[in-house]
Scaffold this motif. Structure first.
Motif, PDB file in Angstrom:
ATOM      1  N   CYS A   6       1.074  -1.134   0.331  1.00  0.00           N
ATOM      2  CA  CYS A   6       0.036   0.327   0.209  1.00  0.00           C
ATOM      3  C   CYS A   6       1.251   1.509  -0.455  1.00  0.00           C
ATOM      4  CB  CYS A   6      -0.745   0.134   1.331  1.00  0.00           C
ATOM      5  SG  CYS A   6      -2.069   1.545   1.312  1.00  0.00           S
ATOM      6  N   ALA A   8      -0.903   3.972  -0.033  1.00  0.00           N
ATOM      7  CA  ALA A   8      -1.259   5.523   0.327  1.00  0.00           C
ATOM      8  C   ALA A   8      -0.923   6.179   1.851  1.00  0.00           C
ATOM      9  CB  ALA A   8      -3.100   5.235   0.536  1.00  0.00           C
ATOM     10  N   CYS A   9       0.071   5.561   2.420  1.00  0.00           N
ATOM     11  CA  CYS A   9       0.650   6.559   3.683  1.00  0.00           C
ATOM     12  C   CYS A   9       1.883   5.655   3.261  1.00  0.00           C
ATOM     13  CB  CYS A   9      -0.313   6.395   4.369  1.00  0.00           C
ATOM     14  SG  CYS A   9      -0.004   5.115   6.371  1.00  0.00           S
ATOM     15  N   LYS A  11       3.095   3.632   5.381  1.00  0.00           N
ATOM     16  CA  LYS A  11       3.743   2.547   6.489  1.00  0.00           C
ATOM     17  C   LYS A  11       3.660   1.256   5.850  1.00  0.00           C
ATOM     18  CE  LYS A  11       1.585   0.722  10.493  1.00  0.00           C
ATOM     19  NZ  LYS A  11       0.384   0.986  11.673  1.00  0.00           N
ATOM     20  N   GLY A  12       3.026   1.871   4.456  1.00  0.00           N
ATOM     21  CA  GLY A  12       3.243   0.344   3.554  1.00  0.00           C
ATOM     22  C   GLY A  12       3.354  -1.132   3.801  1.00  0.00           C
ATOM     23  N   CYS A  13       2.114  -1.040   4.030  1.00  0.00           N
ATOM     24  CA  CYS A  13       0.694  -1.952   5.054  1.00  0.00           C
ATOM     25  C   CYS A  13       0.811  -3.521   3.159  1.00  0.00           C
ATOM     26  CB  CYS A  13      -0.365  -1.900   5.179  1.00  0.00           C
ATOM     27  SG  CYS A  13      -0.449  -1.611   6.813  1.00  0.00           S
ATOM     28  N   LEU A  15      -0.841  -5.671   1.218  1.00  0.00           N
ATOM     29  CA  LEU A  15      -2.170  -5.709   0.627  1.00  0.00           C
ATOM     30  C   LEU A  15      -2.217  -7.391   0.320  1.00  0.00           C
ATOM     31  CD1 LEU A  15      -3.421  -2.341  -0.467  1.00  0.00           C
ATOM     32  CD2 LEU A  15      -2.863  -3.551   2.850  1.00  0.00           C
ATOM     33  N   ASN A  29      -4.702  -4.941   4.966  1.00  0.00           N
ATOM     34  CA  ASN A  29      -4.943  -3.290   5.337  1.00  0.00           C
ATOM     35  C   ASN A  29      -5.914  -2.551   7.184  1.00  0.00           C
ATOM     36  OD1 ASN A  29      -7.476  -4.259   4.118  1.00  0.00           O
ATOM     37  ND2 ASN A  29      -8.160  -2.566   4.684  1.00  0.00           N
ATOM     38  N   GLU A  30      -4.626  -1.671   7.059  1.00  0.00           N
ATOM     39  CA  GLU A  30      -4.949  -1.069   8.916  1.00  0.00           C
ATOM     40  C   GLU A  30      -6.102   0.062   8.607  1.00  0.00           C
ATOM     41  OE1 GLU A  30      -2.316  -0.171  10.931  1.00  0.00           O
ATOM     42  OE2 GLU A  30      -0.749  -2.423  10.106  1.00  0.00           O
ATOM     43  N   CYS A  31      -6.067   0.415   7.242  1.00  0.00           N
ATOM     44  CA  CYS A  31      -6.910   1.195   7.253  1.00  0.00           C
ATOM     45  C   CYS A  31      -8.102   1.187   6.002  1.00  0.00           C
ATOM     46  CB  CYS A  31      -6.501   2.646   7.609  1.00  0.00           C
ATOM     47  SG  CYS A  31      -5.283   3.703   6.101  1.00  0.00           S
ATOM     48  N   LEU A  33      -8.506   3.424   3.678  1.00  0.00           N
ATOM     49  CA  LEU A  33      -8.034   4.378   2.648  1.00  0.00           C
ATOM     50  C   LEU A  33      -6.780   2.995   1.990  1.00  0.00           C
ATOM     51  CD1 LEU A  33      -5.745   7.470   3.445  1.00  0.00           C
ATOM     52  CD2 LEU A  33      -7.254   6.806   1.592  1.00  0.00           C
ATOM     53  N   GLY A  34      -6.470   1.981   2.882  1.00  0.00           N
ATOM     54  CA  GLY A  34      -5.582   1.166   2.553  1.00  0.00           C
ATOM     55  C   GLY A  34      -6.995   0.445   1.181  1.00  0.00           C
TER      56      GLY A  34
HETATM   57  S1  SF4 Z   1      -3.542   0.364   4.586  1.00  0.00           S
HETATM   58 FE1  SF4 Z   1      -3.947   2.436   6.056  1.00  0.00          FE
HETATM   59  S2  SF4 Z   1      -2.170   2.236   7.204  1.00  0.00           S
HETATM   60 FE2  SF4 Z   1      -1.632   0.545   5.978  1.00  0.00          FE
HETATM   61  S3  SF4 Z   1       0.491   1.540   4.527  1.00  0.00           S
HETATM   62 FE3  SF4 Z   1      -2.318   2.040   3.508  1.00  0.00          FE
HETATM   63  S4  SF4 Z   1      -3.048   4.003   4.285  1.00  0.00           S
HETATM   64 FE4  SF4 Z   1      -1.559   2.838   5.187  1.00  0.00          FE
END
Ligand code: SF4
Length: 120
Positions: A6, A8-9, A11-13, A15, A29-31, A33-34
């Motif tokens: 990811c 989108a921020c 943190k680089g989750c 997915l 994903n932790e949110c 947005l992910g």
């Molecule tokens: S899933 Fe959410 S917390 Fe994780 S990298 Fe994407 S935007 Fe960031």
């Protein structure tokens, strides 16, 4: 299944994305947005495309350019091929619209090129 990092921020989750006929499922994903990022990457990935466009009558042979928004990956190669056949006239200012609708996308200069002095 497809693995996606990811973006989108920062943190680089990591997915995992999968789909059947009815829906795209996302895990890791932790949110929210992910999830949106993963669905977009899986179904219609987009990028801001960068190019070099040939310049006529300038102090440089090419000017750097980009799309004004992220565009479908499927459009980038055809746009690149088309741009190889085109040129723009100097002078060119950074931020200038070079093509208002190349395959439906706006191409803007990301640098400036002065007009060549013909007396040199
Ligand atoms: S899933 Fe959410 S917390 Fe994780 S990298 Fe994407 S935007 Fe960031």
């Amino acid at each position: 299944m497809k693995e996606i990092i990811c973006a989108a921020c920062n943190k680089g989750c990591r997915l995992s994305v999968d789909s059947d006929l009815y829906e795209v499922s996302v895990s890791g994903n932790e949110c929210a947005l992910g999830r949106d990022y993963a669905v977009s990457e899986y179904t219609n990935p987009v990028r801001t495309a960068t190019f070099n466009v040939r310049v006529r009558g300038g102090t440089a042979a090419v000017v750097s350019a980009k799309t004004d928004r992220p565009v479908s990956l499927a459009k980038i190669l055809p746009a690149s091929r088309l741009l190889k056949k085109l040129y723009v006239d100097a002078p060119i200012s950074e931020g200038q619209v070079l093509f208002s609708s190349l395959l439906g996308e706006k191409i803007i200069a990301t640098s400036s090129v002065e007009k060549a002095d013909n007396n040199e």
